[in-house]
Write an enzyme that holds these catalytic residues in place. Sequence first.
Site, PDB file in Angstrom:
ATOM      1  NE  ARG A  62      -1.791  -2.442   2.766  1.00 21.09           N
ATOM      2  CZ  ARG A  62      -1.867  -3.826   2.242  1.00 21.09           C
ATOM      3  NH1 ARG A  62      -2.871  -4.109   1.679  1.00 21.09           N
ATOM      4  NH2 ARG A  62      -0.876  -4.432   2.384  1.00 21.09           N
ATOM      5  CB  THR A  63       3.371   2.542   2.109  1.00 18.47           C
ATOM      6  OG1 THR A  63       2.803   2.107   3.422  1.00 18.47           O
ATOM      7  CG2 THR A  63       4.129   3.852   2.585  1.00 18.47           C
ATOM      8  CE  LYS A  91      26.974  -3.448  -6.408  1.00 14.45           C
ATOM      9  NZ  LYS A  91      27.236  -2.886  -7.748  1.00 14.45           N
ATOM     10  NE  ARG A 113       7.027   0.008   5.217  1.00 11.63           N
ATOM     11  CZ  ARG A 113       5.901  -0.118   4.863  1.00 11.63           C
ATOM     12  NH1 ARG A 113       5.784  -1.539   4.571  1.00 11.63           N
ATOM     13  NH2 ARG A 113       4.705   0.448   5.101  1.00 11.63           N
ATOM     14  CG  HIS A 141       3.383   3.456   8.582  1.00  9.36           C
ATOM     15  ND1 HIS A 141       3.602   4.553   7.585  1.00  9.36           N
ATOM     16  CD2 HIS A 141       3.033   2.589   8.130  1.00  9.36           C
ATOM     17  CE1 HIS A 141       3.247   3.927   6.407  1.00  9.36           C
ATOM     18  NE2 HIS A 141       2.946   2.612   6.826  1.00  9.36           N
TER      19      HIS A 141
END
Length: 504
Positions: A62-63, A91, A113, A141
């Site tokens: 969703r986000t 890396k 995120r 959030h």
Amino acid sequence: MSADFRDRDVISITDFSREEILYICEAGRKMYEMERAGKRNALRDALKHRTLSYMFYEPSTRTRTSFNTGMRELGGRYDGFSGTEGTSVMKNETVRDTVTMMCANHNDVIVMRHPLDGSLQWAADVANIPVINGGDGKNEHPTQALLDMLTIYVLKGGKLDGLRVGFGGDLSHGRTVRSLSLALSHFEGITIRWAAEDFLGMPADLAKLLAAQGVRVERDRSVRDVMAQVDFYYMTRPQLERMPGVTQKDIVGMMKQYRIDLGKVEGFDARLLHPLPVNSEIAEIDYRVYFTPAQAFFAQAEFGIFHRKALLHEMLGHEGYRRYSGELPAELGVGNNRLQRKIHGAKQSGMFIDKIHDGTVIDHLGVGALRAVDEALDLETRGYSCTTAVISEKPTPFIKTNLRDLSERDLKRIALISPEPTIDSIRDGRMTEKFVYLLCANGNCISRTVNEDVPPRFYDDGGAIRCRYCRRPYTITHRKVTEEERRAYLGSLPKKIETVAYPD
Ligand code: CP
């Protein structure tokens, strides 16, 4: 109502005032009305030539996609990564370097995120463009909380005072309950009720914080007890990924009486919200509930688009863009975590065993920590002397070395094993500096990682020391630090999280 979101970082819901929450809810409501009126693309040129960079180190449906949809409907573009596979994070590229690349790539805003608490404040410090927190560890959030507020705002006809909200599922390991309840705490007459297994229950610090803000927080015996007394019931998914050692079977057992099934919604008026996803194995919401009038979580997910579209429009809907200079602000390399201690003349450079003329004494190590610190520093392999000592005159072990300046990585490695070491710098046989190295105590804070090179920074939040990144309170426990030294340190800290000034 007015509020300025132009080029603003969105890191924590606590950075938003009541007026700002109302303002952004109203802006989101207008996007919702536009959609209802069949005018989805009415603002199709608003963010023409603007680009959003999405940086998702953790999974999201969703986000990430709702920010992309918002950008698309405003005429902008988006680019980025979803999962680190295929990026140079594989890396060992740091968050600092990856964020910097997204700025150098001529993006206008970053949505990120990341699994570590405080990683989004760090990203905002590094970036010369605004950064939006799409979830940092179990910390925050904020846009989820804002879209939840928008959902309630619209469903309640523009009213956010006097709400009665129930919470269920996992109140302890997730970030949405924390962010939403803190957003609600700005409003009058809020009651929060909850019923959950102890292990998944309301964290004591959050309950205390909410009570201090005038929110009534009540624990009920059953979900039905909560359901009978609230306007909205906010169910959440047990965050297994943040519970090391706990199995899905354990959680299914804990959730048995707290799952939402037909028997828990029928006969009540409460609308059921959930940030989603629902875990289909645990099934914290029985699928049959999806087809009842209680279900409001899919509409809530669409409010995510209206909120994020409004937020992006407010942030970027203006002329001009941030040029990239290739330089980094000096603050990104320097912590403010060295608590200076007074140098007392009598013990200058001595410390009970052979004196060193030039070098460092690492003192006040935890009992039993000596070997681990010695191994972590590996001084002898690096070509430096290393004398470790535990002597009867002193309760805490120490290390002497002719290494003059321990690197930040060395200091962090020591503090991770033995918190609050004292570092004495010896020059020409005299002690020239003595400080205690402080490190955030939250085990999941980004400032504790060695390879990310995040300089530990704190601020003075009304007399309490807090980590700049994860914002957890920090208590000095060093038995030798005097009240005068503690006060002097507190006085040296900024009074709030100040924005890092980026060279233009
Ligand atoms: N609510 C929410 O954050 O969903 P995603 O994890 O799918 O982004």
